[in-house]
Write a protein that holds these residues in place. Structure first.
Motif, PDB file in Angstrom:
ATOM      1  N   THR A 189       2.691   4.286  22.850  1.00 30.82           N
ATOM      2  CA  THR A 189       1.345   3.475  22.421  1.00 30.82           C
ATOM      3  C   THR A 189       0.819   3.734  24.170  1.00 30.82           C
ATOM      4  O   THR A 189       1.569   3.795  25.360  1.00 30.82           O
ATOM      5  N   THR A 227      -0.995   4.723   2.798  1.00 35.96           N
ATOM      6  CA  THR A 227       0.411   4.947   3.506  1.00 35.96           C
ATOM      7  C   THR A 227       1.508   4.592   2.735  1.00 35.96           C
ATOM      8  O   THR A 227       1.233   4.416   1.825  1.00 35.96           O
ATOM      9  N   GLU A 286       4.795   3.103  16.382  1.00 28.51           N
ATOM     10  CA  GLU A 286       5.596   2.167  16.653  1.00 28.51           C
ATOM     11  C   GLU A 286       4.709   1.686  15.234  1.00 28.51           C
ATOM     12  O   GLU A 286       5.253   0.726  14.153  1.00 28.51           O
ATOM     13  N   ARG A 287       3.148   1.641  15.570  1.00 25.88           N
ATOM     14  CA  ARG A 287       2.713   1.361  14.105  1.00 25.88           C
ATOM     15  C   ARG A 287       2.312   2.312  12.727  1.00 25.88           C
ATOM     16  O   ARG A 287       3.208   2.356  11.804  1.00 25.88           O
ATOM     17  N   LEU A 336      -2.704   5.755  16.381  1.00 26.80           N
ATOM     18  CA  LEU A 336      -2.000   5.743  15.370  1.00 26.80           C
ATOM     19  C   LEU A 336      -0.480   6.022  16.214  1.00 26.80           C
ATOM     20  O   LEU A 336      -0.742   7.463  16.528  1.00 26.80           O
ATOM     21  N   ASP A 396      12.180   0.205   8.086  1.00 25.89           N
ATOM     22  CA  ASP A 396      11.591   1.205   8.936  1.00 25.89           C
ATOM     23  C   ASP A 396      11.709   2.799   8.323  1.00 25.89           C
ATOM     24  O   ASP A 396      13.515   2.870   8.516  1.00 25.89           O
ATOM     25  N   ASP A 433      -9.414   3.788  16.171  1.00 21.76           N
ATOM     26  CA  ASP A 433      -7.510   3.331  15.261  1.00 21.76           C
ATOM     27  C   ASP A 433      -6.973   4.104  15.523  1.00 21.76           C
ATOM     28  O   ASP A 433      -6.326   5.260  15.865  1.00 21.76           O
ATOM     29  N   LYS A 441       5.706   1.241  10.599  1.00 21.11           N
ATOM     30  CA  LYS A 441       5.452   0.042   9.578  1.00 21.11           C
ATOM     31  C   LYS A 441       4.606   0.682   8.748  1.00 21.11           C
ATOM     32  O   LYS A 441       5.164   0.144   7.907  1.00 21.11           O
ATOM     33  N   THR A 442       4.338   1.731   8.719  1.00 18.47           N
ATOM     34  CA  THR A 442       2.914   1.975   7.970  1.00 18.47           C
ATOM     35  C   THR A 442       3.874   3.545   7.097  1.00 18.47           C
ATOM     36  O   THR A 442       3.614   3.065   5.492  1.00 18.47           O
TER      37      THR A 442
END
Length: 689
Positions: free
Chosen positions: A638, A674, A652-653, A649, A687, A647, A656-657
């Motif tokens: 991050t 996703t 951490e993101r 990616l 996760d 956008d 979730k996806t």
């Protein structure tokens, strides 16, 4: 008072036709009930969210009302609410199974001591010994948070020799089961959930004995299996002994990579997987041997039900084979099917009928509803149903004399190979993305040998083993296995032996299943015509299913971009399982190194702009480039400031996806899918890392 027929307000002509259609299915309702129950199970696994307890209670009440309505309408339209009730019950039983197997799943990467009891020994895709442990203990972890089972691969085989029942310990790396490698791909998290696997990993430390085995029935069975496997290898040298051990005890550890590759390329790998074929061959041999022997004694054959006696004699052998083979899920399913068939004979019914197949399917789905989503269930029942329909039509026809006796038996085996191969082919291509182009030819040459010689002679050899007379049948069985391996080698060497198919959209599989179900359950032109229409629709959707323009792994390490020459990968090594999965789903036979050597496609013409930083040093350059021209910014960690319009990616993101797929639409817009969206909010979709 007697219940009266109650019908809803429907136009008289339509009502009469509906009642007539329901009444025409008298004696043939079980296949429709099985289809409805399976549809309910499928609906449960397709739900985007897990039903709450309140919803489950409401569905239970709805099922009760539907069953009561079916009882009231039993002389007319009662079949309709009965089918709806079966579908609702399918949802409820699948949900109950999900809650029954629920257990803790690791929420972080674990490194430390791992201790547990060995319950299963197998091999990973790389050939490493892999152990499944229960009664697990992990350092600094409360029992309530410790997974019920973990699976760990051994990178160092210098420690204690693993045996089922031993309590062992080592130091290893564990993490939660990973999610799909791409949106709509194989859901290993769901698979692991129903295996009660809360952690998977590896160890580079030798295995140590934590506690001597206390014995028990499972350990006794495991030792018998090991002794039988070792005995076959000692008496049948070479790969023939390894194959004999594989099809009797399920131990495929000694098979060479070359033999395994040949069997897969020739579409004969199913001969190694203990399933309905092996169980059917064994049960059929025992049944006909007992019945034929009793037929030689007129006083018994003319006065007693020798057919039922033969079925009763075959059932214990089926149970013994279940334990000897290790009792895998596929073998358990095969045993249920065999038990239903033999039970039908004991009750004076036809053994090979769609009713028997339907009963077996219902029992398997009640016991393990999650098996509906796996290739084993789909291919087993597709093959069995197709064989029943084909041989049912064959039995009703007038057969010439040259199709009777031993010639008829050989022709039946050849016909079985063709029918089963055609029935299972679509499911094999859908799940494994590979097609043995000459699979029908290979099966016609190999399956009769397996049915007429290998399985019967291995069984006879096991019976004669205690008195030392096993060598002759085992020697002949070895010749039969060598013939099968010869066929596999020759067929695999033919030009174009392996064909590749790209993975279809997720909607294709349920439509394909509905088509097969209607063909099996239907009796008239309308239902079977609907089955054919469903198969045509599935094929059309398959051919039109696009592959993602861009795939991004759930840890941002691997990126795949589709080009005219195939998918380009940004890494030559690392994330090998994900890379192989993407290429297989593309229908691409190239390996990761070859894919990485391709020229990187330019996505700007497709409206997709990617900036990827492989390491921390590359982050500033990628961020600056995205600031100049916004696009997708893929970073290994991050960052505090994100350029406007970019956008991001990052890990951490992506936790979730899950994995992400990008599709460039005809309108120029980019569609984002996703893995988590298609998984839904389910108990197993935690996760991914």
């Amino acid at each position: 008072m007697h219940p009266v027929d109650v019908a809803p307000p429907v136009a008289p002509g339509l009502l009469a036709r509906a009642i007539g259609a329901c009444q025409s299915l008298r004696g043939h309702r079980l296949p429709w009930l099985a289809l409805a129950f399976g549809a309910g199970v499928g609906i449960y696994f397709a739900l985007p969210v897990e039903p709450s307890d309140t919803v489950a209670i409401i569905m239970g009440l709805v099922a009760a009302c539907l069953l009561f309505t079916a009882f009231l309408w039993r002389g007319g339209l009662g079949l309709i609410p009965l089918l709806l009730a079966c579908a609702v019950l399918g949802v409820l039983i699948a949900q109950a199974r999900t809650q029954l197997v629920a257990g803790p799943v690791l929420g972080y990467r674990y490194y430390g001591a791992v201790e547990g009891r060995i319950i299963l020994i197998d091999r990973s895709a790389s050939g490493a010994t892999r152990l499944t442990l229960d009664r697990v203990r992990l350092d600094r972890m409360a029992p309530s948070a410790t997974p019920r089972r973990v699976r760990i691969s051994l990178q160092d085989d210098t420690g204690v020799t693993p045996q089922p029942g031993l309590r062992v310990m080592t130091t290893g790396h564990l993490l939660a089961p990973s999610g799909p490698t791409e949106p709509g791909g194989f859901d290993f998290q769901r698979h692991a959930w129903f295996l009660q696997l809360g952690g998977v990993g590896y160890t580079q430390v030798p295995l140590l004995l934590a506690q001597p085995s206390k014995g028990g029935a499972s350990l006794v069975v495991a030792r018998i299996r090991a002794a039988v496997g070792d005995g076959f290898r000692a008496r049948m040298p070479g790969q023939a002994g390894q194959v004999a051990a594989a099809i009797t005890t399920g131990d495929r550890a000694g098979l060479s990579d070359a033999v395994t590759a040949d069997l897969r390329a020739s579409n004969l790998a199913h001969l190694l997987a203990i399933s309905g074929l092996h169980m059917g061959l064994l049960v059929g041999f025992v049944f006909w041997a007992v019945r034929g022997g009793l037929a030689l004694i007129p006083s018994i054959a003319l006065r007693h039900p020798t057919r039922a006696w033969a079925a009763a004699a075959a059932l214990p052998f089926a149970l013994a084979y279940l334990f000897l083979s290790g009792g895998s899920v596929a073998t358990q399913r095969a045993f249920v099917m065999a038990a239903v068939m033999l039970g039908a004979i004991l009750l004076g019914r036809r053994a090979l009928s769609i009713r028997s197949v339907a009963i077996a399917a219902i029992l398997v789905l009640i016991w393990r509803p999650e098996s509906l989503t796996g290739p084993g269930f789909q291919m087993s029942f597709a093959a069995t149903g197709a064989l029943v329909l084909a041989f049912g039509a064959f039995a009703r026809s007038d057969r010439p004399d040259w199709m009777r006796g031993w010639r008829g038996a050989v022709i039946s085996l050849l016909l079985s190979s063709v029918v089963a191969g055609l029935a299972t082919g679509p499911f094999a291509a859908l799940h494994f993305n590979r097609i043995g182009q000459y699979g029908v030819l290979a099966n016609m040459l190999a399956v009769p040998m397996m049915g007429l010689a290998v399985m019967p002679l291995l069984f006879i050899g096991l019976i004669l083993w205690p008195i030392g007379l096993e060598m002759v049948p085992l020697r002949v069985a070895g010749w039969g296995i060598e013939w099968i391996l010869f066929v596999a080698d020759r067929v695999a060497a033919l030009p174009g032996a392996i064909g590749a198919m790209s993975a279809p959209d997720w909607t294709v599989l349920p439509i394909l299943g509905i088509g097969y179900g209607l063909l099996g359950a239907g009796r008239g032109r309308v239902s079977r015509g609907g089955g054919v229409a469903a198969l045509i629709l599935a094929a059309a959707l398959w051919l039109q299913s696009p592959r993602p323009d861009v795939l991004i792994s759930d840890d941002a390490r691997l990126i795949g971009i589709m080009s005219g020459d195939g998918r380009w990968l940004n890494r030559e090594s690392g994330a090998g399982f994900v890379a192989a999965s993407w290429l297989e789903n593309d229908g691409d036979i190239a390996d990761q190194i070859a894919a990485a050597s391709r020229a990187r496609p330019d996505l700007r013409a497709r409206g997709i702009i990617l900036y990827h930083a492989r390491g921390k040093r590359d982050i500033p350059e990628a961020v600056a480039a995205c600031a100049a021209r916004p696009g997708w910014l893929i970073l290994p960690e991050t960052v505090e400031t994100i350029p406007p319009g970019c956008d991001l990616l990052e890990p951490e993101r992506l936790r979730k996806t899950g994995a992400i797929a990008l599709f460039q639409g005809n309108d120029g817009l980019v569609e984002v899918r996703t893995a988590r969206t298609l998984q839904g909010d389910r108990p197993w979709s935690t996760d991914t890392r």
